[in-house]
Design an enzyme around this catalytic site. Structure first.
Site, short mmCIF file in Angstrom:
data_model
loop_
_atom_site.label_atom_id
_atom_site.label_comp_id
_atom_site.label_asym_id
_atom_site.label_seq_id
_atom_site.Cartn_x
_atom_site.Cartn_y
_atom_site.Cartn_z
N PHE A 22 12.48 -41.37 64.51
CA PHE A 22 12.13 -42.48 63.18
C PHE A 22 10.75 -42.90 63.45
O PHE A 22 10.79 -43.23 64.54
CB PHE A 22 13.28 -42.79 63.14
CG PHE A 22 13.71 -41.75 62.06
CD1 PHE A 22 14.21 -41.79 61.02
CD2 PHE A 22 14.86 -41.31 63.54
CE1 PHE A 22 15.28 -40.20 61.08
CE2 PHE A 22 15.80 -39.88 62.79
CZ PHE A 22 16.16 -40.33 61.32
N TYR B 72 16.89 -44.76 79.02
CA TYR B 72 17.69 -44.64 77.72
C TYR B 72 18.62 -43.46 78.01
O TYR B 72 19.65 -43.64 77.04
CB TYR B 72 16.28 -44.89 77.30
CG TYR B 72 16.60 -44.67 75.83
CD1 TYR B 72 16.34 -45.88 74.82
CD2 TYR B 72 16.45 -43.26 75.32
CE1 TYR B 72 16.71 -45.29 73.73
CE2 TYR B 72 16.79 -42.85 73.59
CZ TYR B 72 17.17 -44.83 72.90
OH TYR B 72 17.44 -44.54 71.55
N SER C 28 15.69 -56.73 62.49
CA SER C 28 14.45 -57.61 62.63
C SER C 28 13.52 -56.39 62.14
O SER C 28 12.61 -56.57 61.25
CB SER C 28 13.94 -57.75 63.31
OG SER C 28 13.59 -57.65 64.72
N SER C 29 14.00 -55.21 62.14
CA SER C 29 13.15 -53.93 62.02
C SER C 29 13.52 -51.90 62.17
O SER C 29 14.38 -52.30 62.65
CB SER C 29 11.22 -54.18 63.08
OG SER C 29 12.15 -53.93 64.49
N SER D 101 23.50 -44.09 68.74
CA SER D 101 23.23 -44.10 69.34
C SER D 101 21.22 -42.79 69.60
O SER D 101 20.75 -43.54 68.88
CB SER D 101 24.66 -43.36 70.14
OG SER D 101 24.10 -41.90 71.06
N ASP E 76 21.67 -62.98 70.67
CA ASP E 76 21.22 -62.65 71.73
C ASP E 76 21.77 -61.56 72.63
O ASP E 76 23.02 -62.21 73.08
CB ASP E 76 20.36 -63.54 73.01
CG ASP E 76 19.65 -63.01 74.29
OD1 ASP E 76 19.90 -61.54 74.30
OD2 ASP E 76 18.96 -63.74 74.79
N ALA F 119 20.75 -42.55 79.91
CA ALA F 119 22.11 -42.85 80.59
C ALA F 119 22.56 -43.64 79.61
O ALA F 119 23.63 -44.17 79.78
CB ALA F 119 21.87 -43.12 81.81
N SER F 120 22.02 -44.85 79.23
CA SER F 120 22.83 -45.79 77.83
C SER F 120 23.27 -44.98 76.95
O SER F 120 24.18 -45.13 76.89
CB SER F 120 21.58 -47.02 77.96
OG SER F 120 20.65 -46.26 77.09
N LYS F 121 22.27 -44.01 76.72
CA LYS F 121 23.06 -44.51 75.44
C LYS F 121 24.00 -42.43 75.66
O LYS F 121 24.78 -42.22 74.78
CB LYS F 121 21.37 -43.18 74.44
CG LYS F 121 21.22 -44.14 73.65
CD LYS F 121 21.31 -45.07 73.17
CE LYS F 121 20.31 -45.90 72.04
NZ LYS F 121 21.34 -47.04 71.54
N THR G 66 10.21 -46.03 63.18
CA THR G 66 10.33 -47.33 62.86
C THR G 66 9.44 -48.15 63.91
O THR G 66 9.85 -49.21 64.48
CB THR G 66 12.16 -47.55 64.11
OG1 THR G 66 11.31 -47.08 65.19
CG2 THR G 66 12.89 -46.17 62.48
#
Length: 279
Positions: free
Chosen positions: A182, A149, A11-12, A135, A57, A151-153, A184
């Site tokens: 970026f 964030y 969406s963006s 990533s 979702d 840790a998730s990446k 965004t």
């Protein structure tokens, strides 16, 4: 029409720019979002054609399964999957809530896994496919206030490397793209801030006041997200593309430092760069 590509989080930002670029190049684009009406209106207003918008979702296996089934029903195959959906949680490790940390992984990692699991049987059956996981350079380097964030990446990077080896016998390529900061609208739309670190009595108040404004400014003043879309296109169209691609000035700078410096020296440079002192 060209190959079929499925893009999540469309969406963006980087996801939307990827949708636009691949549509321009003649691919048959399927774009997932939690708000299909809004994305469809945006595409129509810009005159972008050749994009089919789907609801997904990624908290839900059922939703991922339905989106993939719809693509397969309409197109027969999924040639390329771009796992882009994600957001950033701003929190210290000490102050994060259980709900916050679980949801960070639900989207950034487990949502990616859910979509990939649904796509893989069809790719294995035709013995070809490309998976590109978006990533972050923060999947290779740490930054305070972004513990989960990060840790998730990091987890996305590890999973991507393992998956590439698991799928080697089926001619399925697996890549990661590691963007820097970026422009965004990520800081405005895709950052969620833990309530505790806003409290002036938080033990991390000084760190938050020092670091958060600089990071948010760097995001808002970052590179054009079109560069990420172009990196994805280059990966897709080059069979010999690197398995991992860093995009943007911040990513290249930090990853080069991380590679060339000792742990101690790297962390000293980061603390100096962001004005981080002792608590």
């Amino acid at each position: 029409m060209g190959p079929n590509i499925l893009i999540t989080g469309a969406s963006s930002g980087m996801g939307y720019e990827t949708v636009r670029l691949f549509a321009e190049k003649g691919y048959r684009v399927f774009a997932t979002t939690r708000d299909p009406g809004q994305l469809q209106e945006k595409l129509s207003a810009e005159g972008i054609e050749g994009v089919e918008v789907l609801l997904a979702d990624l908290h839900s296996y059922a939703s991922a399964r339905e989106a993939v089934a719809t693509v397969l029903d309409k197109a027969g195959t999924i040639d390329i999957l771009v796992n882009n959906a994600g957001y950033g949680l701003v929190s210290t490790l000490e102050e994060v809530t259980e709900e916050e940390m679980i949801d960070q992984f639900q989207i950034n990692l487990f949502g990616l896994v859910r979509m990939t699991q649904e796509v893989l049987p069809a790719m294995r059956e035709k013995r070809s496919g490309i998976i590109v996981n978006i990533s972050s350079f923060l999947g290779r380097v740490g930054l305070p206030l972004l513990s989960f964030y990060n840790a998730s990446k990091y987890a996305v990077e590890g999973m991507t490397d393992s998956l590439r080896l698991e799928l080697a016998g089926w001619n399925i390529r697996v890549h990661s793209v590691m963007p820097g900061f970026f422009d965004t609208q990520f800081a405005r739309r895709n950052l969620r801030v833990n309530a505790a670190i806003r409290d002036p009595d938080s033990p991390y108040a000084t760190l938050t006041e020092t670091l958060a404004p600089r990071v948010i400014r760097q995001i808002n003043e970052g590179n054009d997200p079109r560069l990420v879309a172009e990196a994805i296109l280059q990966i897709v169209e080059d069979p010999d593309a690197p398995v991992r691609v860093a995009v943007g000035e911040m990513a290249r700078r930090f990853l080069t430092m991380r590679r060339e410096l000792s742990d101690k020296e790297y962390e000293r440079r980061v603390m100096e760069y962001y004005g981080i002192g002792e608590a």
